[in-house]
Design a protein around this motif. Structure first.
Motif, PDB file in Angstrom:
ATOM      1  N   TRP A  20      -6.161   6.441   7.342  1.00  0.00           N
ATOM      2  CA  TRP A  20      -5.190   5.958   6.379  1.00  0.00           C
ATOM      3  C   TRP A  20      -3.743   6.210   6.775  1.00  0.00           C
ATOM      4  O   TRP A  20      -2.835   6.010   5.970  1.00  0.00           O
ATOM      5  CB  TRP A  20      -5.476   6.541   5.003  1.00  0.00           C
ATOM      6  CG  TRP A  20      -6.682   5.913   4.371  1.00  0.00           C
ATOM      7  CD1 TRP A  20      -7.239   4.699   4.680  1.00  0.00           C
ATOM      8  CD2 TRP A  20      -7.482   6.446   3.329  1.00  0.00           C
ATOM      9  NE1 TRP A  20      -8.322   4.458   3.889  1.00  0.00           N
ATOM     10  CE2 TRP A  20      -8.509   5.517   3.051  1.00  0.00           C
ATOM     11  CE3 TRP A  20      -7.437   7.626   2.598  1.00  0.00           C
ATOM     12  CZ2 TRP A  20      -9.461   5.726   2.066  1.00  0.00           C
ATOM     13  CZ3 TRP A  20      -8.393   7.839   1.623  1.00  0.00           C
ATOM     14  CH2 TRP A  20      -9.391   6.891   1.358  1.00  0.00           C
ATOM     15  N   LEU A  21      -3.486   6.593   8.021  1.00  0.00           N
ATOM     16  CA  LEU A  21      -2.106   6.757   8.469  1.00  0.00           C
ATOM     17  C   LEU A  21      -1.306   5.462   8.323  1.00  0.00           C
ATOM     18  O   LEU A  21      -0.183   5.493   7.811  1.00  0.00           O
ATOM     19  CB  LEU A  21      -2.041   7.267   9.918  1.00  0.00           C
ATOM     20  CG  LEU A  21      -0.629   7.353  10.517  1.00  0.00           C
ATOM     21  CD1 LEU A  21       0.270   8.289   9.719  1.00  0.00           C
ATOM     22  CD2 LEU A  21      -0.713   7.791  11.976  1.00  0.00           C
ATOM     23  N   PRO A  22      -1.835   4.299   8.748  1.00  0.00           N
ATOM     24  CA  PRO A  22      -1.044   3.071   8.566  1.00  0.00           C
ATOM     25  C   PRO A  22      -0.688   2.808   7.100  1.00  0.00           C
ATOM     26  O   PRO A  22       0.432   2.400   6.782  1.00  0.00           O
ATOM     27  CB  PRO A  22      -1.951   1.964   9.127  1.00  0.00           C
ATOM     28  CG  PRO A  22      -2.815   2.674  10.115  1.00  0.00           C
ATOM     29  CD  PRO A  22      -3.060   4.035   9.512  1.00  0.00           C
ATOM     30  N   ARG A  23      -1.618   3.063   6.193  1.00  0.00           N
ATOM     31  CA  ARG A  23      -1.354   2.869   4.758  1.00  0.00           C
ATOM     32  C   ARG A  23      -0.280   3.854   4.286  1.00  0.00           C
ATOM     33  O   ARG A  23       0.617   3.499   3.524  1.00  0.00           O
ATOM     34  CB  ARG A  23      -2.638   3.070   3.961  1.00  0.00           C
ATOM     35  CG  ARG A  23      -2.488   2.823   2.482  1.00  0.00           C
ATOM     36  CD  ARG A  23      -3.788   3.086   1.736  1.00  0.00           C
ATOM     37  NE  ARG A  23      -4.845   2.190   2.133  1.00  0.00           N
ATOM     38  CZ  ARG A  23      -5.113   1.019   1.552  1.00  0.00           C
ATOM     39  NH1 ARG A  23      -4.366   0.610   0.550  1.00  0.00           N
ATOM     40  NH2 ARG A  23      -6.116   0.285   1.959  1.00  0.00           N
ATOM     41  N   ALA A  24      -0.361   5.094   4.757  1.00  0.00           N
ATOM     42  CA  ALA A  24       0.617   6.112   4.363  1.00  0.00           C
ATOM     43  C   ALA A  24       2.009   5.779   4.883  1.00  0.00           C
ATOM     44  O   ALA A  24       2.997   5.926   4.160  1.00  0.00           O
ATOM     45  CB  ALA A  24       0.168   7.486   4.858  1.00  0.00           C
ATOM     46  N   THR A  25       2.096   5.328   6.123  1.00  0.00           N
ATOM     47  CA  THR A  25       3.421   4.993   6.676  1.00  0.00           C
ATOM     48  C   THR A  25       3.996   3.760   5.994  1.00  0.00           C
ATOM     49  O   THR A  25       5.201   3.700   5.735  1.00  0.00           O
ATOM     50  CB  THR A  25       3.371   4.791   8.201  1.00  0.00           C
ATOM     51  OG1 THR A  25       2.432   3.779   8.526  1.00  0.00           O
ATOM     52  CG2 THR A  25       3.011   6.073   8.912  1.00  0.00           C
ATOM     53  N   TRP A  26       3.142   2.791   5.676  1.00  0.00           N
ATOM     54  CA  TRP A  26       3.611   1.599   4.965  1.00  0.00           C
ATOM     55  C   TRP A  26       4.130   1.983   3.585  1.00  0.00           C
ATOM     56  O   TRP A  26       5.196   1.534   3.157  1.00  0.00           O
ATOM     57  CB  TRP A  26       2.477   0.567   4.853  1.00  0.00           C
ATOM     58  CG  TRP A  26       2.805  -0.570   3.947  1.00  0.00           C
ATOM     59  CD1 TRP A  26       3.647  -1.615   4.203  1.00  0.00           C
ATOM     60  CD2 TRP A  26       2.329  -0.765   2.611  1.00  0.00           C
ATOM     61  NE1 TRP A  26       3.711  -2.451   3.115  1.00  0.00           N
ATOM     62  CE2 TRP A  26       2.909  -1.946   2.118  1.00  0.00           C
ATOM     63  CE3 TRP A  26       1.464  -0.046   1.792  1.00  0.00           C
ATOM     64  CZ2 TRP A  26       2.659  -2.432   0.841  1.00  0.00           C
ATOM     65  CZ3 TRP A  26       1.200  -0.533   0.515  1.00  0.00           C
ATOM     66  CH2 TRP A  26       1.800  -1.710   0.063  1.00  0.00           C
ATOM     67  N   MET A  27       3.381   2.850   2.877  1.00  0.00           N
ATOM     68  CA  MET A  27       3.814   3.274   1.546  1.00  0.00           C
ATOM     69  C   MET A  27       5.111   4.069   1.633  1.00  0.00           C
ATOM     70  O   MET A  27       6.012   3.897   0.808  1.00  0.00           O
ATOM     71  CB  MET A  27       2.725   4.115   0.870  1.00  0.00           C
ATOM     72  CG  MET A  27       3.053   4.494  -0.565  1.00  0.00           C
ATOM     73  SD  MET A  27       3.363   3.098  -1.666  1.00  0.00           S
ATOM     74  CE  MET A  27       1.766   2.295  -1.626  1.00  0.00           C
ATOM     75  N   ALA A  28       5.235   4.913   2.647  1.00  0.00           N
ATOM     76  CA  ALA A  28       6.485   5.667   2.834  1.00  0.00           C
ATOM     77  C   ALA A  28       7.653   4.708   3.052  1.00  0.00           C
ATOM     78  O   ALA A  28       8.729   4.890   2.474  1.00  0.00           O
ATOM     79  CB  ALA A  28       6.350   6.619   4.021  1.00  0.00           C
ATOM     80  N   GLN A  29       7.443   3.689   3.859  1.00  0.00           N
ATOM     81  CA  GLN A  29       8.502   2.698   4.111  1.00  0.00           C
ATOM     82  C   GLN A  29       8.883   1.967   2.823  1.00  0.00           C
ATOM     83  O   GLN A  29      10.064   1.782   2.533  1.00  0.00           O
ATOM     84  CB  GLN A  29       8.045   1.704   5.160  1.00  0.00           C
ATOM     85  CG  GLN A  29       9.059   0.612   5.433  1.00  0.00           C
ATOM     86  CD  GLN A  29       8.549  -0.401   6.436  1.00  0.00           C
ATOM     87  OE1 GLN A  29       7.702  -0.107   7.261  1.00  0.00           O
ATOM     88  NE2 GLN A  29       9.079  -1.601   6.364  1.00  0.00           N
ATOM     89  N   GLU A  30       7.890   1.563   2.049  1.00  0.00           N
ATOM     90  CA  GLU A  30       8.154   0.876   0.775  1.00  0.00           C
ATOM     91  C   GLU A  30       8.981   1.756  -0.163  1.00  0.00           C
ATOM     92  O   GLU A  30       9.936   1.295  -0.782  1.00  0.00           O
ATOM     93  CB  GLU A  30       6.836   0.493   0.099  1.00  0.00           C
ATOM     94  CG  GLU A  30       6.117  -0.659   0.741  1.00  0.00           C
ATOM     95  CD  GLU A  30       6.822  -1.982   0.511  1.00  0.00           C
ATOM     96  OE1 GLU A  30       7.225  -2.275  -0.637  1.00  0.00           O
ATOM     97  OE2 GLU A  30       6.975  -2.736   1.493  1.00  0.00           O
ATOM     98  N   LEU A  31       8.593   3.018  -0.271  1.00  0.00           N
ATOM     99  CA  LEU A  31       9.285   3.917  -1.189  1.00  0.00           C
ATOM    100  C   LEU A  31      10.676   4.288  -0.682  1.00  0.00           C
ATOM    101  O   LEU A  31      11.616   4.370  -1.468  1.00  0.00           O
ATOM    102  CB  LEU A  31       8.427   5.156  -1.444  1.00  0.00           C
ATOM    103  CG  LEU A  31       7.131   4.855  -2.222  1.00  0.00           C
ATOM    104  CD1 LEU A  31       6.188   6.049  -2.179  1.00  0.00           C
ATOM    105  CD2 LEU A  31       7.432   4.447  -3.646  1.00  0.00           C
ATOM    106  N   LEU A  32      10.816   4.481   0.631  1.00  0.00           N
ATOM    107  CA  LEU A  32      12.146   4.768   1.194  1.00  0.00           C
ATOM    108  C   LEU A  32      13.087   3.581   1.033  1.00  0.00           C
ATOM    109  O   LEU A  32      14.271   3.747   0.751  1.00  0.00           O
ATOM    110  CB  LEU A  32      12.028   5.135   2.674  1.00  0.00           C
ATOM    111  CG  LEU A  32      11.661   6.572   2.976  1.00  0.00           C
ATOM    112  CD1 LEU A  32      11.282   6.723   4.445  1.00  0.00           C
ATOM    113  CD2 LEU A  32      12.808   7.501   2.622  1.00  0.00           C
ATOM    114  N   THR A  33      12.568   2.390   1.214  1.00  0.00           N
ATOM    115  CA  THR A  33      13.395   1.190   1.062  1.00  0.00           C
ATOM    116  C   THR A  33      13.843   1.031  -0.388  1.00  0.00           C
ATOM    117  O   THR A  33      15.001   0.710  -0.660  1.00  0.00           O
ATOM    118  CB  THR A  33      12.609  -0.059   1.512  1.00  0.00           C
ATOM    119  OG1 THR A  33      12.242   0.104   2.882  1.00  0.00           O
ATOM    120  CG2 THR A  33      13.427  -1.320   1.362  1.00  0.00           C
TER     121      THR A  33
END
Length: 97
Positions: A20-33
């Motif tokens: 789930w690293l790709p999902r976690a990094t995508w979610m981090a990007q969404e929240l940071l943006t």
């Protein structure tokens, strides 16, 4: 010089065995943006056991454990917003069909 931790701190703990690293990094990007001015830092925390949790300052705002399926980013953004910037509009994420 001491490192100063800025708050709020958002953590995403994810299961490495579940890949789930790709999902976690995508979610981090969404929240940071979305919350670039409100967040102090974002941490990705590798774990095991099927965990996927989003926490703000140590408080769980969403967990796959309590919601068997993954929810969409808009729902997690609302939960994070309600914790760190309750008066902030989220535009299209606030609208429901």
């Amino acid at each position: 010089m001491s490192a100063q931790v800025r708050t709020p701190r958002l953590e995403i703990e994810y299961c490495t065995r579940c890949k789930w690293l790709p999902r976690a990094t995508w979610m981090a990007q969404e929240l940071l943006t979305t919350f670039e001015a409100e967040l102090g830092e974002v941490a990705l925390i590798p774990s095991t056991g099927g965990v996927f949790e989003v926490r703000v300052d140590g408080e769980v705002v969403w967990s796959r454990k309590s919601d068997a399926a993954f929810t969409d980013a808009a729902d997690i953004k609302k939960l994070v917003r309600d914790r760190i910037a309750p008066d902030r509009p989220l535009g299209h994420s606030d609208r429901r069909p």
